[in-house]
Design an enzyme around this catalytic site. Sequence first.
Site, mmCIF file in Angstrom:
data_model
loop_
_atom_site.group_PDB
_atom_site.id
_atom_site.type_symbol
_atom_site.label_atom_id
_atom_site.label_comp_id
_atom_site.label_asym_id
_atom_site.label_seq_id
_atom_site.Cartn_x
_atom_site.Cartn_y
_atom_site.Cartn_z
ATOM 1 N N SER A 114 14.718 40.040 45.600
ATOM 2 C CA SER A 114 14.629 40.996 44.921
ATOM 3 C C SER A 114 15.768 40.635 44.039
ATOM 4 O O SER A 114 15.819 41.496 42.571
ATOM 5 C CB SER A 114 14.846 41.612 46.010
ATOM 6 O OG SER A 114 16.240 41.623 46.442
ATOM 7 N N CYS A 115 16.057 39.861 43.897
ATOM 8 C CA CYS A 115 17.188 39.889 42.380
ATOM 9 C C CYS A 115 17.355 38.592 41.678
ATOM 10 O O CYS A 115 18.014 37.888 42.885
ATOM 11 C CB CYS A 115 18.797 40.540 42.181
ATOM 12 S SG CYS A 115 19.781 40.508 41.038
ATOM 13 N N GLY A 116 17.125 38.126 40.705
ATOM 14 C CA GLY A 116 17.185 36.548 40.248
ATOM 15 C C GLY A 116 19.369 36.461 39.626
ATOM 16 O O GLY A 116 19.424 35.589 38.911
ATOM 17 N N CYS A 118 21.993 38.348 40.777
ATOM 18 C CA CYS A 118 22.586 38.910 41.620
ATOM 19 C C CYS A 118 23.746 37.449 40.845
ATOM 20 O O CYS A 118 25.229 38.581 41.547
ATOM 21 C CB CYS A 118 22.564 39.066 42.954
ATOM 22 S SG CYS A 118 20.983 40.029 42.706
#
Length: 286
Positions: A114-116, A118
């Site tokens: 969901s998050c590249g 983080c």
Amino acid sequence: MGRVTARRRVLRVREGHSSYRPDTLAAEEPMEIRVGGRPLAVTMRTPGDDFDLAAGFLVSEGVLHRAEDVAGIRYCAGATADGGNTYNVVDVALAPGVAAPDPSLERNFYTTSSCGLCGKAGLDAVRTTAAWSVAEDPLRIGTDVLAALPDRLRAAQRVFDTTGGLHAAGLFTADGELVCLREDVGRHNAVDKVVGHALRSGLLPLRGSVLMVSGRASFELVQKAVMAGIPLLAAVSAPSSLAVDLAADSGLTLVGFLRGASMNVYAGDERVHHAAEAGRHSGGGS
């Protein structure tokens, strides 16, 4: 290689009736990206187009700029105790003269689906200097062309039809022709796969092109578009404030809430024209 989908037994409840049945899910597995044998990042992704994913990730990091920068990409054997190949470790060999990633990037860079970004420490760390400027890109596109992109993207999603659980990123021409589509559990991975395909095909920078994504437009996706030389990013959902700021600063056109004929242009509206307005301005309107 890993499978794109997986089957699991589920309890299905419909209108008061329940039954057990198999369900098809989007596969998610970790992939480690190495450069010259040195671990750089781990991302959770849907297996498939892994070499494109690794190449696109390195474009976003400012390591790769053209196909000639890559000497080779391979899966690494020996990833298991018995020396087997899980096809979850990819090593990118750089061409002679291409600078290795900055040591500061070798940092247990773990990214979720969901998050590249983080694993990054702060905003300054992701404002990577782009190899190309999108500000002077002459792209002009009609709202009628933009309005057709979501349906064209959706129609090309093969795995989504089976699982309903994948993001998509599509690269289009200014005329709305689909050039490349990739799917993944992570929207940033889907974009990296598109960019990596373009790099390995010798297409960078992607001038005059449009990147369409199935989810929201985050800062990281604007960053990836800018790094690939893409002048317009369109999303079916909302952008973040930071995404709008980066788009405006970079000269990228950012379109959000693109759903049929409705859309919001958050930055770079000079590239977007309405067919009826164009007709009136040219004297063709009533």
